[in-house]
Design a protein around this motif. Structure first.
Motif, PDB file in Angstrom:
ATOM      1  N   GLY A   1       1.293   0.166  -5.007  1.00 17.96           N
ATOM      2  CA  GLY A   1       2.569   0.172  -4.303  1.00 17.96           C
ATOM      3  C   GLY A   1       3.437  -1.013  -4.667  1.00 17.96           C
ATOM      4  O   GLY A   1       4.657  -0.880  -4.829  1.00 17.96           O
TER       5      GLY A   1
ATOM      6  N   ALA B   1       4.429   3.811  -0.474  1.00 20.68           N
ATOM      7  CA  ALA B   1       5.131   2.811  -1.281  1.00 20.68           C
ATOM      8  C   ALA B   1       6.595   3.199  -1.484  1.00 20.68           C
ATOM      9  O   ALA B   1       7.481   2.341  -1.500  1.00 20.68           O
ATOM     10  N   GLN B   2       6.841   4.489  -1.627  1.00 22.26           N
ATOM     11  CA  GLN B   2       8.228   4.954  -1.759  1.00 22.26           C
ATOM     12  C   GLN B   2       9.024   4.656  -0.486  1.00 22.26           C
ATOM     13  O   GLN B   2      10.205   4.292  -0.545  1.00 22.26           O
TER      14      GLN B   2
ATOM     15  N   HIS C   1       6.605   0.541  -6.517  1.00 26.25           N
ATOM     16  CA  HIS C   1       7.384   1.062  -5.396  1.00 26.25           C
ATOM     17  C   HIS C   1       8.792   1.471  -5.810  1.00 26.25           C
ATOM     18  O   HIS C   1       9.414   2.314  -5.154  1.00 26.25           O
TER      19      HIS C   1
ATOM     20  N   HIS D   1       6.434  -6.956  -1.024  1.00 29.18           N
ATOM     21  CA  HIS D   1       7.320  -6.538  -2.119  1.00 29.18           C
ATOM     22  C   HIS D   1       8.153  -7.669  -2.704  1.00 29.18           C
ATOM     23  O   HIS D   1       8.567  -7.592  -3.860  1.00 29.18           O
TER      24      HIS D   1
END
Length: 385
Positions: free
Chosen positions: A151, A186-187, A155, A94
């Motif tokens: 994702g 992804a959340q 996200h 991320h």
């Protein structure tokens, strides 16, 4: 036990470039492994969160932060019955698109790139894993699965409005369905990010002596954590007291997300991963009460840490590093490393050239950016940082 709404590797939408199925790793495990072995992932160890990389060995870097996020994400995913490997892959990736000097570097590059399509670190992460990592014989990038790419891109929620060019460029070839929410995995990675940085920014701010333990003990959520520690361990050593309180704060946030997600999933009742995407709302989030209290903590951190005089002074100096390197490379492309010059030769117009320069600078670590400025620009700025 795997939930019905979990992402299943056997149902993956696949990769842009088809590959044979591994005999000992699922597609999501393979994605995670490729991210860990990526050059961009290794560089995170010398990229900062708030403090410049060399300011102290105990402050978080993007690498340690990403590891912490992955740990939290796997824990939450396991409780919710989600696919932990996909969750971990998204969590580890991320922050790949962050430039040197944290959000300060991002703001500087965003301003410099305004005439050329702007800059967004999430979109840059997609560019890194789909193009800039050039190690494999058969494709550029890491050739990650659709679910992992989705994702990384979504996200934080659906991508609405003008799509950043680095992301738009890829989705023109491989539709990531930007208008929907991402998978539950992804959340979870997104909320794990929130939990990790809310916790470690408090740790780092204390270590930098930007605020006191007593001040933290008066903030919402933290007040009850400190009170519980004082009840259990009266007269506890200063350092142990704050560590115990921040442990409880960390656990409180994790438990809140799990409870809220369980309630939301029971209400939405998704029967597949795609049902989560089409739910029209996130299913993994903080409760309204905790979210409001976190806003108070974030406001405290903004004024006492992110805008502390010493931090602001350093922000100005590192902004100057980026602002002076960018036009220099635009004018003197011969100063770019040899492997970048082929892209320069093929660039059509100033915008494409600017994006190549952006890719190069955004990939720099804090210390390499400072060293490059000292070597190419000169002056005493590097000595002041």
């Amino acid at each position: 036990m795997t939930a019905t709404y979990a992402s299943r590797p056997e149902d993956s939408r696949g990769r842009l470039f088809p590959e044979s199925y591994s005999t000992f790793r699922s597609p999501f495990q393979r994605d995670r492994d490729r991210i860990i072995h990526a050059s961009a992932f290794r560089r995170l160890k010398h990229k900062t969160q708030v403090f410049i990389e060399h300011e102290g060995d105990y402050f978080r870097t993007r690498l340690t932060h990403s590891i912490e996020v992955a740990q939290v994400a796997r824990t939450i995913a396991g409780v919710l019955g989600l696919n932990s490997d996909l969750t971990e892959a998204v969590a580890l990736a991320h922050d790949l698109g962050h430039p040197p000097f944290g959000h300060t570097g991002e703001e500087a590059l965003s301003a410099l790139m305004a005439p050329y399509g702007g800059f967004d670190h999430n979109a840059q992460a997609i560019r890194i894993v789909t193009s800039l990592e050039r190690h494999y014989a058969e494709f550029d990038g890491l050739n990650l699965t659709w679910e992992t790419l989705e994702g990384i891109a979504k996200h934080n929620g659906p991508v609405e409005g003008k799509v950043p060019y680095a992301l738009a460029e890829y989705v023109a070839r491989h539709d990531l369905e930007l208008s929907t929410h991402a998978s539950a995995e992804a959340q979870v990675a997104a909320l794990a990010d929130d939990i990790a940085y809310n916790n470690h920014d408090l740790h780092d701010g204390l270590r930098a002596e930007l605020f006191s333990t007593d001040e933290l003990a008066e903030l919402p959520l933290l007040d009850q954590c400190f009170a519980r520690v004082d009840e259990l361990y009266p007269g506890l050593n200063y350092y142990r007291r704050r560590h115990e309180a921040l442990r409880r704060f960390f656990g409180l946030l994790v438990e809140d997300v799990i409870a809220e997600a369980q309630a939301a999933l029971a209400e939405v009742a998704p029967r597949s991963a795609d049902d989560v995407r089409r739910a029209g709302r996130p299913v993994v989030r903080f409760s309204p009460d905790v979210w409001q209290k976190l806003k108070v903590i974030r406001e405290f951190l903004f004024h006492r840490m992110y805008r502390a005089p010493d931090v602001v002074q350093m922000r100005a100096k590192v902004t100057q590093v980026v602002e002076e390197l960018f036009p220099l490379f635009m004018e003197r492309t011969d100063l770019l490393p040899k492997q970048w010059r082929k892209d320069v030769e093929e660039a059509q117009g100033e915008t494409e050239l600017a994006r190549i320069v952006l890719d190069y600078i955004a990939g720099m670590t804090d210390r390499f950016a400072i060293q490059s400025h000292e070597r190419l620009v000169g002056g005493d700025l590097a000595k002041e940082i």
